[in-house]
Design a protein around this motif. Structure first.
Motif, PDB file in Angstrom:
ATOM      1  N   PHE A  59      -9.995   1.497  -3.069  1.00  0.00           N
ATOM      2  CA  PHE A  59      -9.633   2.199  -4.608  1.00  0.00           C
ATOM      3  C   PHE A  59     -10.465   1.695  -5.653  1.00  0.00           C
ATOM      4  O   PHE A  59      -9.886   1.707  -6.889  1.00  0.00           O
ATOM      5  N   ASN A  79       2.366   2.055  -3.393  1.00  0.00           N
ATOM      6  CA  ASN A  79       1.508   2.591  -4.295  1.00  0.00           C
ATOM      7  C   ASN A  79       1.184   3.928  -4.053  1.00  0.00           C
ATOM      8  O   ASN A  79       1.116   4.690  -5.065  1.00  0.00           O
ATOM      9  N   GLN A 113      -6.649  -0.893 -16.408  1.00  0.00           N
ATOM     10  CA  GLN A 113      -7.733  -0.794 -15.459  1.00  0.00           C
ATOM     11  C   GLN A 113      -8.991  -1.670 -15.946  1.00  0.00           C
ATOM     12  O   GLN A 113      -9.248  -1.682 -17.036  1.00  0.00           O
ATOM     13  N   ARG A 117      -7.168  10.879  -7.009  1.00  0.00           N
ATOM     14  CA  ARG A 117      -7.156   9.272  -7.533  1.00  0.00           C
ATOM     15  C   ARG A 117      -7.819   9.325  -8.945  1.00  0.00           C
ATOM     16  O   ARG A 117      -8.047   8.218  -9.779  1.00  0.00           O
ATOM     17  N   LEU A 120      -4.244  -4.375  -7.554  1.00  0.00           N
ATOM     18  CA  LEU A 120      -3.582  -3.253  -6.682  1.00  0.00           C
ATOM     19  C   LEU A 120      -2.055  -3.402  -6.415  1.00  0.00           C
ATOM     20  O   LEU A 120      -1.203  -2.632  -6.330  1.00  0.00           O
ATOM     21  N   GLU A 121      -1.966  -4.839  -6.247  1.00  0.00           N
ATOM     22  CA  GLU A 121      -0.348  -5.204  -5.793  1.00  0.00           C
ATOM     23  C   GLU A 121       0.608  -5.111  -6.994  1.00  0.00           C
ATOM     24  O   GLU A 121       1.791  -4.730  -6.857  1.00  0.00           O
ATOM     25  N   LYS A 128      -7.254  -7.231  -5.927  1.00  0.00           N
ATOM     26  CA  LYS A 128      -6.130  -7.571  -5.159  1.00  0.00           C
ATOM     27  C   LYS A 128      -4.807  -7.446  -5.935  1.00  0.00           C
ATOM     28  O   LYS A 128      -4.041  -6.735  -5.819  1.00  0.00           O
ATOM     29  N   LEU A 145       0.721  -1.148   0.218  1.00  0.00           N
ATOM     30  CA  LEU A 145       0.246   0.274   0.005  1.00  0.00           C
ATOM     31  C   LEU A 145       0.793   1.313  -0.001  1.00  0.00           C
ATOM     32  O   LEU A 145       0.529   2.219  -0.818  1.00  0.00           O
ATOM     33  N   CYS A 153      -1.938  -0.753  -9.742  1.00  0.00           N
ATOM     34  CA  CYS A 153      -3.208  -0.140 -10.536  1.00  0.00           C
ATOM     35  C   CYS A 153      -3.940   0.817  -9.604  1.00  0.00           C
ATOM     36  O   CYS A 153      -4.347   0.348  -8.410  1.00  0.00           O
ATOM     37  N   LYS A 154      -4.005   1.950 -10.212  1.00  0.00           N
ATOM     38  CA  LYS A 154      -4.789   3.045  -9.330  1.00  0.00           C
ATOM     39  C   LYS A 154      -6.194   2.946  -9.352  1.00  0.00           C
ATOM     40  O   LYS A 154      -6.750   3.585  -8.195  1.00  0.00           O
TER      41      LYS A 154
END
Ligand code: SF4
Length: 397
Positions: free
Chosen positions: A294, A21, A242, A113, A263-264, A260, A18, A267-268
């Motif tokens: 997010f 990111n 996305q 964001r 995000l890892e 998940k 996190l 990806c915003k």
């Protein structure tokens, strides 16, 4: 309601990922989050995601908005939302002067964001001079033609359909997707073709190709192998594409795992299209607020509102007059325009077709809101390359 995946996770991912990111996303709010202890970071994510959930519910659910007017405490409690009344009451008391600090933080965080402006700037960085100039001329045209929405169009250079058609059949579909007929499956042969196609696009367009995404008149989750294609996209082009789906509760574990993983990989933004207030409630039962911290919620139901911030005012969300909604919307405000945001190549992997397209205002003649300049079918990555070269020479000189 599902529990967090692991106790050490903050939302869907661990504190280390996190923070990584947040550093990459690099806004004032997100930067300040990085300095927090794990416990404080967890707390901040939790407060922000619950506030986000409150605002989503407010925008989507008319009966919730009405209940807030008569008994806010009870309405918030019954909806299972973990927000303090004093943090949100300026929404319905319309006292912008007293906007809470928590709400201010939330709006600042939300602004940072916003993702489309970044895709737009990545798209502008193409190494191909003829494509760059052609895209600039498309942007100028759309600015003249649709000044109200032109800034929302990212003009990304490439987009892939991994299915033929879409199973969802939304009544508002602005690009009039046909019904689902077939998928491009991740067989060894198709995986090889996919990888080589991504390399062709990277070679042709440079960094700009990484702004692409893998759905159009399709829903990503219709393709059971979508995740593998998206992971390869990230491997080759460096950005996890996305995802927007209108099927947020059909495959909850699959979606959770996709969110998940994306995000890892940094990806915003991913998005869930919400077709009704009931669907939103089902999403909330399935996913915790932190898991969706997010993830953008895109209200599509007719009673949805948008909130203007200064002063706070809720107005019925407008519909773009295009596709299946063209000329049919009666109860909502309508904006003439398009949702098509590609100026470049639209590639369908099932039919092996490639079109050169660009957004335009939807009209009876062009109801889907994009011009098709050229169209051809390809057999392999080499033929894809020669078709792209031909289209560039023919249409962009
Ligand atoms: S809006 Fe998206 S999910 Fe709905 S029918 Fe069109 S392509 Fe499918």
């Amino acid at each position: 309601m599902s529990a967090s995946l692991f106790s050490s996770n903050i939302g869907l991912i661990d504190a280390v990922s996190l923070r990584q990111n947040l550093k990459q996303w690099a806004g004032t709010q997100t930067q300040s989050w990085c300095d927090l202890s794990d416990a404080a970071l967890q707390q901040r994510l939790s407060t922000t995601s619950h506030l986000k959930r409150f605002l989503e519910k407010y925008c989507v659910d008319r009966s919730f908005r009405e209940a807030l007017q008569s008994n806010p405490g009870e309405a918030i409690q019954q909806a299972g939302l973990a927000v303090a009344i004093q943090d949100v009451e300026s929404l319905w008391t319309h006292q912008s002067g007293t906007i809470s600090e928590t709400l201010q933080h939330f709006f600042a965080f939300g602004q940072e964001r916003l993702h489309w402006s970044e895709l737009r700037s990545i798209s502008a960085q193409s190494s191909h001079a003829k494509y760059r100039a052609w895209r600039s001329r498309r942007i100028e045209r759309t600015q003249c033609e649709m000044p109200a929405i032109a800034a929302n169009l990212a003009h990304v250079p490439v987009c892939f359909e991994l299915s033929q058609g879409c199973s969802v059949g939304c009544s508002f579909c602005a690009i009039s997707a046909s019904s689902l007929q077939n998928n491009f499956y991740y067989t060894p042969e198709n995986a090889k073709l996919w990888r080589s196609m991504l390399q062709v696009l990277q070679d042709l367009l440079g960094t700009a190709a990484s702004a692409g995404f893998c759905y159009w008149a399709t829903d990503p989750l219709d393709n059971p192998d979508y995740e593998q294609f998206a992971a390869e996209f990230h491997d080759v082009l460096g950005i996890f594409p996305q995802t927007t789906t209108a099927q947020p509760t059909k495959y909850p574990e699959r979606l959770r795992s996709l969110l998940k993983h994306s995000l890892e990989k940094g990806c915003k933004l991913n998005r869930l299209s919400i077709l009704s207030a009931k669907t939103l409630d089902r999403v909330y039962k399935e996913f915790t607020a932190e898991e969706l911290a997010f993830v953008g919620i895109v209200p599509q139901n007719p009673e949805a509102v948008v909130i203007t911030q200064f002063p706070f005012k809720a107005e019925l969300a407008p519909k773009i007059n295009a596709g299946r909604t063209f000329g049919t919307v009666r109860k909502q405000p309508v904006i003439d325009g398009t949702i098509a945001c590609v100026s470049g190549f639209l590639i369908n992997l099932v039919t092996r077709s490639i079109q050169l397209i660009s957004p335009c205002k939807a009209t009876p003649e062009v109801p889907r809101g994009y011009i098709v300049y050229d169209e051809e079918t390809f057999t392999d990555s080499a033929s894809l390359r020669s078709i792209c070269d031909r289209m560039i020479d023919q249409h962009m000189s």
